[in-house]
Design an enzyme around this catalytic site. Structure first.
Site, PDB file in Angstrom:
ATOM      1  N   TYR A   1     -11.727  -8.025   7.015  1.00 30.02           N
ATOM      2  CA  TYR A   1     -10.623  -8.014   6.054  1.00 30.02           C
ATOM      3  C   TYR A   1     -10.277  -9.457   5.691  1.00 30.02           C
ATOM      4  CZ  TYR A   1      -6.147  -7.576   3.788  1.00 30.02           C
ATOM      5  OH  TYR A   1      -5.134  -7.679   2.868  1.00 30.02           O
TER       6      TYR A   1
ATOM      7  N   TYR B   1       0.816  -1.212   0.000  1.00 31.49           N
ATOM      8  CA  TYR B   1       0.000   0.000   0.000  1.00 31.49           C
ATOM      9  C   TYR B   1       0.851   1.264   0.000  1.00 31.49           C
ATOM     10  CZ  TYR B   1      -4.089  -2.906   0.718  1.00 31.49           C
ATOM     11  OH  TYR B   1      -5.077  -3.827   0.548  1.00 31.49           O
TER      12      TYR B   1
ATOM     13  N   LYS C   1      -0.500 -16.602   7.645  1.00 28.85           N
ATOM     14  CA  LYS C   1       0.366 -15.815   8.520  1.00 28.85           C
ATOM     15  C   LYS C   1       1.291 -16.645   9.435  1.00 28.85           C
ATOM     16  CE  LYS C   1      -1.574 -11.317   8.095  1.00 28.85           C
ATOM     17  NZ  LYS C   1      -2.928 -11.099   7.580  1.00 28.85           N
TER      18      LYS C   1
ATOM     19  N   ASP D   1     -12.195 -17.231   8.761  1.00 30.04           N
ATOM     20  CA  ASP D   1     -10.870 -16.790   8.305  1.00 30.04           C
ATOM     21  C   ASP D   1      -9.997 -16.572   9.545  1.00 30.04           C
ATOM     22  OD1 ASP D   1      -8.631 -15.447   7.431  1.00 30.04           O
ATOM     23  OD2 ASP D   1      -9.719 -13.999   6.187  1.00 30.04           O
TER      24      ASP D   1
HETATM   25  C1  LIG Z   1      -3.556 -11.056   6.325  1.00 33.16           C
HETATM   26  C2  LIG Z   1      -4.916 -11.580   6.183  1.00 33.16           C
HETATM   27  C3  LIG Z   1      -5.365 -12.104   4.957  1.00 33.16           C
HETATM   28  C4  LIG Z   1      -4.534 -12.089   3.707  1.00 33.16           C
HETATM   29  O1  LIG Z   1      -3.371 -12.851   3.806  1.00 33.16           O
HETATM   30  P1  LIG Z   1      -2.120 -12.538   2.837  1.00 33.16           P
HETATM   31  O2  LIG Z   1      -1.128 -13.589   3.195  1.00 33.16           O
HETATM   32  O3  LIG Z   1      -1.686 -11.155   3.151  1.00 33.16           O
HETATM   33  O4  LIG Z   1      -2.609 -12.681   1.439  1.00 33.16           O
HETATM   34  C5  LIG Z   1      -6.654 -12.611   4.916  1.00 33.16           C
HETATM   35  N1  LIG Z   1      -7.441 -12.627   6.000  1.00 33.16           N
HETATM   36  C6  LIG Z   1      -7.030 -12.152   7.190  1.00 33.16           C
HETATM   37  C7  LIG Z   1      -7.941 -12.217   8.366  1.00 33.16           C
HETATM   38  C8  LIG Z   1      -5.754 -11.596   7.319  1.00 33.16           C
HETATM   39  O5  LIG Z   1      -5.373 -11.087   8.493  1.00 33.16           O
END
Ligand SMILES: *Cc1c(COP(=O)(O)O)cnc(C)c1O
Length: 423
Positions: free
Chosen positions: A142, A14, A272, A243
């Site tokens: 997100y 970004y 992550k 997620d």
């Molecule tokens: C960071 C994140 C993503 C995206 O993961 P990337 O490895 O950056 O593509 C998706 N969902 C959540 C909740 C995240 O924190």
């Protein structure tokens, strides 16, 4: 380092290439510290965006990578398989909420979300309900930066208007307002329920970040709310996609945030911290029901398969990272971090410019009343030996679990001093 080249030629996350923000040259990292080229050591309060749970240059992780590298760094996963993938997936099936028995290995968090969305759509297609293809997401959510994932992010912060026409149109429910630890009343979930009832025939799934909404606002919400969403999905024939890319592997105080509500989602995404912050790898798990449903459908297979799927190096280090995590007192550490941050950030509650201070697990959040000037704030924190990356009104820390009491005190004092001064 050629920082001039960096400024002119390299995109950072970004960032602008007309007015590039400052970037700091890191030469190496060790324990919880990042060492800048000039030798200064900074306590990493970000865990490199939730990922470096064990800190840096971790012998167990290095060894796992080295050993695997000598065997093979990569082979294609189509028609071939290998020990690192099998051992990792065994662990994932074992430690994630019961019922998530099938694993798809993806290359990054966003891709694992794309995979989750495709799974949900293919599932309903194979059930003879192809019109069930939309998602219901939460405001302040997100889920990543690729097109499919982006279409489920908060429409405002995700800048949906910029991509109008290119983004899938999904439905959005208000962000959960029930605080963590509180019970969810019928009223608290009424709007979500209404949207589900009115749109169930076109909805494939609800997608959400369980308990902690991360990049979309660093908000914590009620486990009871999450439980009721699970019930709503069952009642109205919707899949639930959780997620846990940010929350997975202990960050919220439970190994997976879904455990706060004692639920199993139909589909779970991980990323992550999966490799302990060493390599890019993500995973999408699903239940037998979803996997079998997909494979009974028209395509007969699940339609996804990236080139670097199941990368052995990444799988080997992920396996080692999980082993390292589970063999240590991670939960005690996370609880201790929560207690210490709660205590030491408390003085900011009375600061004039601070709207809220909240902590959950190894996450500490200071929400300001006005957006902060990131570059200036970062400079002040760096002077105090601390690395944080605030965004908007949010200044937050999620340090590696191995951080010492002293280092955590240095981190929180830096936040208190710098943010207190702003007031
Ligand atoms: C960071 C994140 C993503 C995206 O993961 P990337 O490895 O950056 O593509 C998706 N969902 C959540 C909740 C995240 O924190």
């Amino acid at each position: 380092m050629d920082l001039d080249f960096d400024r002119k030629h390299i995109w950072h996350p970004y960032s602008s290439l007309i007015d590039p923000p400052p970037v700091y040259p890191v030469a190496r990292a060790e324990g919880v510290r990042l060492y800048l080229e000039d030798g200064r050591g900074l306590i990493d309060g970000m865990s490199s965006w939730w990922s470096a749970l064990h800190g840096y240059n971790v012998p167990e992780l290095n060894q796992a990578m080295r050993e695997q590298m000598d065997k093979m760094s990569h082979v294609m996963f189509g028609g071939l398989t290998h020990e690192p993938a099998i051992e990792l997936c065994k662990k994932l099936v074992e430690i994630t909420p019961p019922g998530l028995n099938r694993v798809f290995l993806a290359d990054s968090g966003s891709v694992s979300v794309e995979v989750a969305i495709k799974m949900a759509i293919q599932y309903w297609h194979s059930q003879g309900k192809p019109q069930k293809s939309k998602l219901l997401a939460l405001r302040n959510g997100y889920h990543g930066d690729t097109f499919g994932a982006m279409a489920t992010c908060d429409p405002i912060t995700g800048m949906h208007h910029l991509f109008t026409g290119q983004l899938s149109q999904h439905l959005f429910a208000p962000a959960p307002q029930v605080p963590f630890g509180s019970t969810c009343s019928d009223r608290d979930i009424a709007e979500l329920r209404q949207q589900v009832e009115e749109n169930r025939d076109q909805l494939a799934a609800i997608i959400l970040e369980p308990i902690v909404q991360g990049a979309g606002g660093m908000r914590f919400y009620s486990a009871d709310y999450l439980r009721r969403v699970r019930e709503l999905c069952d009642e109205h024939d919707l899949l639930l996609i959780a997620d846990e890319i940010a929350t997975g592997f202990g960050r919220s105080g439970k190994l997976f945030a879904c455990e706060h509500a004692d639920i199993t989602p139909d589909i779970l995404t991980l990323g992550k911290a999966l490799t302990g912050g060493t390599m890019t790898l993500a995973a999408t798990l699903c239940t037998d029901k979803v996997a079998e449903g997909i494979c009974q459908g028209e395509a007969g297979v699940f339609m996804h398969g990236p080139t670097f799927m199941g990368n052995p190096l990444a799988c080997a280090v992920a396996d080692a990272s999980i082993q390292l995590l589970l063999s240590g007192p991670w939960q005690e550490r996370v609880t201790a971090i929560e207690q210490q941050m709660t205590e030491q950030l408390a003085p900011l509650k009375s600061a004039q410019n601070v709207a809220d201070v909240r902590t959950l697990g190894a996450i500490g959040v200071v929400e300001m009343r006005e957006p902060v000037k990131m570059a200036k704030l970062q400079e002040a924190l760096i002077e105090r030996g601390v690395w944080l990356r605030p965004f908007g009104k949010l200044v937050y820390a999620m340090p590696p679990y191995v951080i010492s009491k002293e280092d955590l005190s240095q981190l929180t004092s830096a936040m208190v001093e710098v943010l207190g001064e702003l007031s």
